[in-house]
Design an enzyme around this catalytic site. Structure first.
Site, PDB file in Angstrom:
ATOM      1  N   GLU A 229       0.888  -1.172   0.000  1.00 50.74           N
ATOM      2  CA  GLU A 229       0.000   0.000   0.000  1.00 50.74           C
ATOM      3  C   GLU A 229       0.915   1.208   0.000  1.00 50.74           C
ATOM      4  O   GLU A 229       1.571   1.487   0.997  1.00 50.74           O
ATOM      5  CB  GLU A 229      -0.928  -0.046   1.220  1.00 50.74           C
ATOM      6  CG  GLU A 229      -2.048   0.979   1.180  1.00 50.74           C
ATOM      7  CD  GLU A 229      -1.592   2.318   1.716  1.00 50.74           C
ATOM      8  OE1 GLU A 229      -1.181   3.177   0.878  1.00 50.74           O
ATOM      9  OE2 GLU A 229      -1.647   2.530   2.918  1.00 50.74           O
ATOM     10  N   CYS A 263      -2.586   8.660   3.766  1.00 47.34           N
ATOM     11  CA  CYS A 263      -2.280   8.219   2.403  1.00 47.34           C
ATOM     12  C   CYS A 263      -3.461   8.389   1.458  1.00 47.34           C
ATOM     13  O   CYS A 263      -3.273   8.460   0.245  1.00 47.34           O
ATOM     14  CB  CYS A 263      -1.821   6.769   2.413  1.00 47.34           C
ATOM     15  SG  CYS A 263      -2.969   5.631   3.213  1.00 47.34           S
TER      16      CYS A 263
END
Length: 484
Positions: A229, A263
């Site tokens: 990720e 993020c």
């Protein structure tokens, strides 16, 4: 694992990489000797993690605030306590269902005679999880939920950029688990490289694309499967005629979480050029409503590290050097220089050459650019690396569908930002440059399991028809199977 005092003193002089490798060896040995854990044990282990979070809420929020110099306790409860608790409960409540073998069709008519074709889910062994500094609890314990549900053991590596939180989590995990079940370590780039090179059975990494490439290279030596990720620049598109006030409210509702250090935070915004000035007005009003003061406001989070603070200042300086219009929203006109807080700031129509358009912002700066036609927006997005998230605002369903069909991203929201992460029944992960692999929503259970194909034949030897010596019956069967 509790060590005798002499062993504990000796352990202090053993390199961290050697200690991690020793724990991995013990976990692998325990996996072989004990076999797959029962559903009851898996559920009990997940409950230990839930209790760890629920019993230590204040201490965890205090540790996060210490690491950031200040982080909103309420946002910490939301993102680093509630979010992982939701995922843990979701996994716990579905362990038995997920563990059941899945039936598949037995071919050649053998199913009628009692043959079984199934997928069995077997624990891989030890799952490695590398957690970043921005959400060190949620991003570590999120994958852990489904790793434990799948019957695995785990080793967690916490960032040395969040030392107070990491130290507390390691201590709390040690109280709940023997290190042959779950263990935690703290380290930086050197330990991260050594950790990635271990023969883990699966590795989950959350961080930058640059470090993700290094992790992937190190893991390749052992052919360790990965879930990456990697973040990226998540765009927000505001369609013509959208409710600009609502868009401003929701964008800053997400961007304000941990001062943009997330993020999946909106990284930059495209709005029709005719709506640009109105949007800027609504943005400023909304920021002032959310954060009427900044310096001592418990709801407003500081930059997590000195390096992060300096990078934000450098991005602002770079924008000004490019003669870009910068709108800093500091309602009380406070001096923030002695803190690590950066005021929410709009960066209007920055060119591609600016740092805020070249780098993932990861802070409270929000570039906003005008467009004339949605086509140019999609061309811009598709000309850049695929993002972790994409957000669209507007009531034009056809345009929303068009945006989703003509772009790629790990996740997306319509008329909202970031909320897809809070849906426990949806998987979370990246796409292309923003990563690959999924967890949450049961996807992690599959990723951390060996999906083993198992065939059990019927008592009648149907397959004997397919063995030599071949004759007329074999050819009739093959002829029937080969018909269009």
């Amino acid at each position: 694992m509790n060590l005798p005092l002499a062993d504990e003193a000796h352990a202090l002089f053993v390199p961290a990489s050697a200690r991690v490798a020793a724990v991995l060896a013990r976990q692998q040995a325990a996996s072989l000797s004990e076999g797959p854990p029962s559903a009851e044990l898996r559920i009990e282990r997940i409950n230990r993690v839930i209790n760890l979070l629920l019993d230590n809420q204040q201490a965890l929020c205090d540790a996060l605030a210490k690491d950031f110099t200040w982080r909103s306790h309420d946002q910490s409860l939301l993102a680093d306590v509630l979010l992982p608790v939701q995922g843990l409960k979701y996994a716990r409540d579905r362990v038995r269902q997920w563990m059941r073998p899945q039936r598949r069709k037995a071919e050649l008519g053998s199913g009628w005679l009692g043959a079984k074709a199934e997928i069995h889910f077997q624990p891989l062994g030890t799952i490695g999880i590398i957690s970043p500094w921005n959400f060190p609890i949620a991003i570590a314990l999120g994958p852990l939920a489904e790793a434990l549900a799948a019957g695995n053991r785990a080793i967690l590596l916490f960032s040395d950029q969040s030392p107070a939180t990491a130290s507390l989590l390691i201590e709390l995990l040690a109280r709940q688990f023997d290190d042959t079940e779950v263990a935690g370590f703290i380290g930086g780039a050197e330990l991260g490289a050594a950790f990635s090179a271990l023969p883990l059975d699966h590795l989950v990494f959350t961080g930058s694309p640059r470090v993700g490439r290094l992790v992937m290279r190190a893991a390749a030596e052992n052919l360790t499967p990965l879930t990456l990720e990697l973040g990226g620049k998540s765009p927000t598109i505001i369609g013509r005629g959208a409710d600009l006030q609502n868009a401003a409210k929701r964008i800053w509702g997400g961007k304000g979480v941990s001062a943009g250090q997330a993020c999946i935070a909106p990284d930059y915004v495209f709005v029709h050029e005719d709506d640009l000035e109105r949007l800027l007005t609504f943005m400023q009003v909304e920021m002032q409503r959310l954060f009427p003061t900044l310096l001592n406001n418990p709801d407003y989070t500081a930059m997590a590290t000195p390096g992060q603070y300096q990078r934000m200042q450098a991005c602002l300086q770079d924008a000004r050097e490019h003669c870009v219009r910068v709108i800093e929203v500091n309602p009380a006109n406070e001096d923030l220089s002695a803190s690590r807080k950066i005021a929410p700031t709009l960066v209007v129509d920055p060119p591609d050459s600016t740092r805020v358009m070249q780098e993932e912002v990861f802070g409270p700066l929000l570039p906003i650019r005008g467009y004339r036609d949605i086509k140019e927006v999609l061309e811009y997005i598709n000309a850049h690396p695929r993002p972790l998230a994409l957000y669209y605002f507007g009531d034009n369903r056809a345009e929303a569908k068009h945006v989703l069909e003509r772009t790629h991203s790990g996740g997306a929201c319509i008329n909202e930002v970031m909320q897809h992460l809070f849906q426990t029944d949806l998987p979370f992960g990246g796409c292309g440059h923003s990563g690959f692999g999924r967890y949450r929503g049961g996807y992690g259970f599959k990723a951390f399991s060996l999906e083993r194909s198992v065939f059990t034949p019927p008592r009648v030897d149907v397959m004997g028809l397919l063995r030599p010596p071949y004759g007329r019956l074999f050819r009739r069967v093959i002829g029937a199977l080969l018909k269009p």
